[in-house]
Design a protein around this motif. Structure first.
Motif, PDB file in Angstrom:
ATOM      1  N   TYR A  33     -22.458 -93.612  16.375  1.00  0.00           N
ATOM      2  CA  TYR A  33     -22.072 -93.624  17.776  1.00  0.00           C
ATOM      3  C   TYR A  33     -23.208 -92.997  18.590  1.00  0.00           C
ATOM      4  O   TYR A  33     -23.740 -91.962  18.218  1.00  0.00           O
ATOM      5  N   VAL A  34     -23.574 -93.637  19.673  1.00  0.00           N
ATOM      6  CA  VAL A  34     -24.582 -93.087  20.570  1.00  0.00           C
ATOM      7  C   VAL A  34     -23.938 -92.855  21.926  1.00  0.00           C
ATOM      8  O   VAL A  34     -23.416 -93.786  22.542  1.00  0.00           O
ATOM      9  N   ASN A  35     -23.935 -91.593  22.348  1.00  0.00           N
ATOM     10  CA  ASN A  35     -23.279 -91.198  23.604  1.00  0.00           C
ATOM     11  C   ASN A  35     -21.844 -91.725  23.675  1.00  0.00           C
ATOM     12  O   ASN A  35     -21.418 -92.343  24.655  1.00  0.00           O
ATOM     13  N   LYS A  36     -21.138 -91.506  22.560  1.00  0.00           N
ATOM     14  CA  LYS A  36     -19.704 -91.814  22.412  1.00  0.00           C
ATOM     15  C   LYS A  36     -19.384 -93.303  22.313  1.00  0.00           C
ATOM     16  O   LYS A  36     -18.214 -93.681  22.240  1.00  0.00           O
ATOM     17  N   ILE A  69     -33.304 -87.454  21.476  1.00  0.00           N
ATOM     18  CA  ILE A  69     -32.040 -87.014  20.892  1.00  0.00           C
ATOM     19  C   ILE A  69     -31.796 -85.543  21.224  1.00  0.00           C
ATOM     20  O   ILE A  69     -32.642 -84.690  20.974  1.00  0.00           O
ATOM     21  N   ASP A  70     -30.627 -85.257  21.770  1.00  0.00           N
ATOM     22  CA  ASP A  70     -30.237 -83.877  22.033  1.00  0.00           C
ATOM     23  C   ASP A  70     -29.514 -83.265  20.841  1.00  0.00           C
ATOM     24  O   ASP A  70     -29.697 -82.087  20.534  1.00  0.00           O
ATOM     25  N   GLU A  71     -28.695 -84.075  20.170  1.00  0.00           N
ATOM     26  CA  GLU A  71     -27.884 -83.530  19.072  1.00  0.00           C
ATOM     27  C   GLU A  71     -27.430 -84.669  18.163  1.00  0.00           C
ATOM     28  O   GLU A  71     -27.174 -85.788  18.625  1.00  0.00           O
ATOM     29  N   GLU A  73     -24.551 -85.116  14.973  1.00  0.00           N
ATOM     30  CA  GLU A  73     -23.501 -84.546  14.130  1.00  0.00           C
ATOM     31  C   GLU A  73     -23.113 -85.586  13.086  1.00  0.00           C
ATOM     32  O   GLU A  73     -22.679 -86.682  13.426  1.00  0.00           O
ATOM     33  N   TYR A  82     -22.540 -88.954  15.074  1.00  0.00           N
ATOM     34  CA  TYR A  82     -22.431 -88.897  16.540  1.00  0.00           C
ATOM     35  C   TYR A  82     -23.758 -88.398  17.107  1.00  0.00           C
ATOM     36  O   TYR A  82     -24.204 -87.300  16.800  1.00  0.00           O
ATOM     37  N   SER A  84     -26.006 -87.615  20.498  1.00  0.00           N
ATOM     38  CA  SER A  84     -26.105 -87.394  21.945  1.00  0.00           C
ATOM     39  C   SER A  84     -27.561 -87.596  22.332  1.00  0.00           C
ATOM     40  O   SER A  84     -28.451 -86.911  21.814  1.00  0.00           O
ATOM     41  N   ALA A  85     -27.808 -88.561  23.208  1.00  0.00           N
ATOM     42  CA  ALA A  85     -29.185 -88.906  23.567  1.00  0.00           C
ATOM     43  C   ALA A  85     -29.395 -88.785  25.063  1.00  0.00           C
ATOM     44  O   ALA A  85     -28.518 -89.124  25.861  1.00  0.00           O
ATOM     45  N   ASN A  86     -30.577 -88.303  25.450  1.00  0.00           N
ATOM     46  CA  ASN A  86     -30.907 -88.192  26.870  1.00  0.00           C
ATOM     47  C   ASN A  86     -31.584 -89.449  27.396  1.00  0.00           C
ATOM     48  O   ASN A  86     -31.802 -89.592  28.588  1.00  0.00           O
TER      49      ASN A  86
END
Length: 263
Positions: A33-36, A69-71, A73, A82, A84-86
């Motif tokens: 999943y990228v940014n949910k 990439i910020d995080e 999981e 999962y 989280s990408a900026n």
């Protein structure tokens, strides 16, 4: 998580049937999943999953690199990653959305690549790295000697990163493409330059493997197996040295032979 499992088998050998157990490679579906938003499910070997995710997203052009990439999981118990990408390349993310990639490398996966790789010819930077023939044989022997999971299961592919002097990094997976993404992801995470090195590989050099090699920046790929016709054409266009059938004291140099020296 285990990467191999024991299974009961009936083995025939020397005219006899016996009940035995055998180690087999584990297949693990990982949904990214990228940014949910669900992007893709990859069937892979369950190790170095964070490297796999980073390498896959970068080589597929969904992100530009690890800085986007910020995080990350990874939840192994449910098979989810999962991210989280900026920054996300919305076109590539949309095009790849909710695709299922099996561990095989058939025509469907090759089609998955070609539609978004037109800019590759312009962006590839050639390497000035050279390798001697004795060094290639030495690195292939070193690479194969370290392929423990293949020796135990016979069900995985191996990819590595090497210099003329040593194999620096080795990864295995049930999917050839996954093994290479794990190499690329590790290099991205750790700031390892690959332009002055070579990819070393256990399986067939398909067009998709050739493309992924080009995207890492490596200009040389070495394999125990053969390239396909399309892979050779791409290697010629991209300026990549493709060497195959490295076995015993022989090899085939298919493209850019100027990088391979006698000694």
């Amino acid at each position: 998580m285990e990467i191999s499992a024991k299974e009961a088998i009936l083995r025939y050998e020397n005219g006899r049937l016996e009940n035995q157990t055998a180690l087999v490679a584990v297949e693990f579906p990982l949904t990214i999943y990228v940014n949910k938003e669900e992007l893709v499910t990859i069937v892979c070997t369950p190790e170095y999953l964070e490297d796999l995710v980073i390498g896959f997203l970068t080589s597929e052009g969904v992100i530009r690199g690890v800085a986007d990439i910020d995080e990350i999981e990874i939840i192994e118990s449910t098979g989810h990653a999962y991210v989280s990408a900026n920054f996300v390349n919305k076109f590539n993310a949309k095009y790849r959305s909710k695709r299922y990639i099996t561990s095989c490398c058939g025509k469907s996966r090759e089609n998955f690549y070609f539609q978004s790789d037109a800019s590759l010819l312009e962006s590839y930077n050639e390497t000035e790295t050279t390798l001697t023939i004795p060094a290639i044989f030495a690195r292939m022997n070193e690479f194969e000697a370290a392929s423990e999971t293949f020796k135990r299961t016979g069900g995985v592919h191996n990819a590595g990163l090497c210099t003329a002097d040593e194999v620096l990094l080795s990864r295995m997976d049930i999917g050839r493409h996954n093994a290479l993404d794990k190499i690329y992801g590790y290099c991205l995470r750790n700031g390892i330059e690959v332009q002055d090195k070579a990819i070393i590989f256990s399986g067939r050099i398909s067009s998709e493997i050739l493309i992924k090699t080009a995207k890492t920046g490596c200009g040389i790929i070495l394999s125990r197996s053969a390239p396909t016709e399309l892979a050779i054409q791409m290697a010629q266009e991209l300026g990549i040295t493709a060497v195959g059938f490295i076995r015993g004291e022989s090899m085939n140099i298919y493209t850019r032979s100027d990088r391979i020296l006698m000694k």
